[in-house]
Design a protein around this motif. Structure first.
Motif, PDB file in Angstrom:
ATOM      1  N   ALA A 160       0.832  -1.208   0.000  1.00 16.01           N
ATOM      2  CA  ALA A 160       0.000   0.000   0.000  1.00 16.01           C
ATOM      3  C   ALA A 160       0.865   1.256   0.000  1.00 16.01           C
ATOM      4  N   ILE A 161       1.920   1.266   0.818  1.00 17.34           N
ATOM      5  CA  ILE A 161       2.818   2.424   0.872  1.00 17.34           C
ATOM      6  C   ILE A 161       3.550   2.578  -0.454  1.00 17.34           C
ATOM      7  N   THR A 162       4.029   1.458  -1.014  1.00 18.27           N
ATOM      8  CA  THR A 162       4.723   1.519  -2.304  1.00 18.27           C
ATOM      9  C   THR A 162       3.782   2.030  -3.389  1.00 18.27           C
ATOM     10  N   ALA A 163       2.551   1.529  -3.395  1.00 17.92           N
ATOM     11  CA  ALA A 163       1.568   1.965  -4.391  1.00 17.92           C
ATOM     12  C   ALA A 163       1.269   3.450  -4.249  1.00 17.92           C
ATOM     13  N   ALA A 164       1.106   3.897  -3.014  1.00 18.36           N
ATOM     14  CA  ALA A 164       0.823   5.318  -2.784  1.00 18.36           C
ATOM     15  C   ALA A 164       2.002   6.185  -3.226  1.00 18.36           C
ATOM     16  N   PHE A 165       3.225   5.742  -2.930  1.00 25.59           N
ATOM     17  CA  PHE A 165       4.396   6.536  -3.306  1.00 25.59           C
ATOM     18  C   PHE A 165       4.539   6.618  -4.822  1.00 25.59           C
ATOM     19  N   VAL A 166       4.377   5.487  -5.500  1.00 32.89           N
ATOM     20  CA  VAL A 166       4.485   5.499  -6.968  1.00 32.89           C
ATOM     21  C   VAL A 166       3.414   6.401  -7.564  1.00 32.89           C
ATOM     22  N   GLY A 167       2.199   6.300  -7.048  1.00 33.35           N
ATOM     23  CA  GLY A 167       1.121   7.154  -7.548  1.00 33.35           C
ATOM     24  C   GLY A 167       1.427   8.623  -7.371  1.00 33.35           C
ATOM     25  N   VAL A 168       1.933   8.994  -6.199  1.00 33.34           N
ATOM     26  CA  VAL A 168       2.274  10.394  -5.941  1.00 33.34           C
ATOM     27  C   VAL A 168       3.423  10.839  -6.841  1.00 33.34           C
ATOM     28  N   ALA A 169       4.417   9.972  -7.017  1.00 35.48           N
ATOM     29  CA  ALA A 169       5.565  10.313  -7.868  1.00 35.48           C
ATOM     30  C   ALA A 169       5.124  10.584  -9.303  1.00 35.48           C
TER      31      ALA A 169
END
Length: 426
Positions: free
Chosen positions: A138-147
């Motif tokens: 979830a954290i990885t997905a959120a970070f990639v999305g924000v990036a």
């Protein structure tokens, strides 16, 4: 290495970085690429992706491991100055009469890549080894999305100014939407970092410290900034010294609460008064940041980028998917939003092209994620590739759109002349 050994190593490394960056900038400048693209690419070329691959001994000699923390610290100075200038530019381009359309474009340009990036991570988790061990999907997905949602607002503003389109419909709309876009993306990044800490105490400190910081900056920061810039008893050097000291104190505080220095510097730029005195100070600081300090940050980032990791087919496919979704989510969504709001197709295309560039802003976010421990080498490399591709394609894409419009206008003119000179039927 002793300090007496680090000093000469630092000097020769900086000399090589600055000269090499200038050379790459000169070459790519002939192709119409802005300096930031050249510096990003130069940093990658000096790292393990090229120099370390061809001449590993030279890379290790130029950039020994004990030197990297020094490059990081000095590069942070450049980032603080740069983000201050970005915040100052943001405050100078607040949306006015374009607020409705700019808001729609910004919402589309944030939500679409955010959703697509997160969906890509969830769908490929376990298939592509890009998630760092110990970091939740979830954290990885959120970070990639924000990036992927980030727009390179300072570079966007620079391209618009250099091309002389700051007074046009698409130029004004892109500036307004880009400003909103970046602010939203940085807030989301701060939230992701706070949640990723996994410690309620740390998250409380970050959120509480951020609220306190915003309150103090808004209530007292504006007054202090106005006093510093408008007091006739303070000379130019005093204003410069006071501003740098203020920036470093703000950077220290935001680093301490886990919000990172770039956020504090950006916020400090937002509250600065817009007048000739502030412009003069910013114009003094900006060349120092862009010419001397920022190339060090690019090189430090390049030393962390290993394109050799893309030799893994799964990572390479993930990278290709990431690039495609990044372009579709930003360029496509911004174009579609502009069209829905009634903008002509050529205006919408240009807005999409400008908003699509990630540039330095995404690189900053990646380094923040790396320092926070939620980004690993493979994901870092993939997202650096996204930043490079989306930034490099901006200028050629704008040129293609301009030529396409010119041909359409010329064709319409020829058809109009043919109609005017056609014989009249009896």
């Amino acid at each position: 290495m002793k300090p007496t050994e680090l000093a000469p190593a630092f000097f020769i490394a900086v000399a090589v970085i600055l000269i090499f960056s200038k050379g790459v900038s000169w070459l790519l400048g002939k192709a119409g690429q802005p300096p930031v693209v050249s510096e990003m690419l130069a940093g990658v070329l000096l790292g393990p992706s090229l120099l370390g691959l061809l001449l590993p001994d030279v890379e290790h000699w130029l950039f020994p491991a004990p030197l990297l923390p020094v490059l990081y610290v000095v590069g942070q100075i450049g980032l603080v100055l740069f983000m201050f200038q970005a915040g100052y530019s943001f405050a100078g381009h607040r949306p006015t009469r374009l607020a409705g359309t700019a808001g729609a474009v910004s919402i589309a340009g944030v939500s679409a890549p955010l959703a697509l990036g997160a969906l890509l991570v969830f769908c490929t988790d376990g298939l592509a080894p890009v998630r760092k061990e110990g970091t939740s999907v979830a954290i990885t997905a959120a970070f990639v999305g924000v990036a992927l949602a980030i727009t390179a607002f300072p570079m966007l503003a620079r391209i618009i100014t250099e091309r002389g389109i700051d007074g046009t419909r698409h130029g004004s709309l892109s500036l307004a939407a880009g400003a909103i876009d970046d602010m939203a993306a940085w807030i989301m990044l701060a939230v992701v970092l706070a949640v990723s800490s996994g410690k309620p105490g740390g998250a409380i400190i970050t959120v509480g410290g951020a609220i306190l910081f915003i309150a103090v900056l808004w209530l007292g920061g504006r007054r202090a900034a106005n006093t510093l810039m408008n007091n006739d008893r303070i000379g130019d050097r005093g204003r410069l010294l006071g501003l740098v000291a203020l920036l470093f104190v703000v950077a220290w505080y935001t680093d301490e609460i886990g919000l990172y220095a770039v956020f504090g510097a950006f916020a400090a730029g937002v509250v600065m008064p817009h007048n000739e005195r502030t412009d003069k100070v910013v114009d003094t600081l900006t060349p120092i940041a862009s010419i001397v300090f920022l190339p060090l940050f690019f090189t430090f980032s390049g030393l962390r980028t290993e394109f050799g990791l893309l030799s893994d087919p799964a990572v390479l496919l993930f990278a290709v998917a990431c690039v495609v979704l990044a372009i579709a989510g930003k360029f496509g969504a911004c174009w579609a939003a502009a069209r829905v709001r009634g903008e002509p197709n050529v205006v919408a295309l240009r807005v999409g092209a400008l908003m699509n560039a990630r540039g330095l802003m995404q690189l900053i976010a990646l380094n923040v994620g790396l320092e926070a421990g939620i980004v690993g080498p493979a994901l870092f490399t993939v997202l650096v590739l996204v930043a490079l591709v989306t930034t490099i394609m901006t200028t050629p894409l704008l040129t293609w759109i301009d030529r396409r419009e010119t041909k359409s206008v010329d064709s319409a003119s020829v058809q109009h002349r043919d109609i005017d000179h056609s014989p009249v039927a009896p």
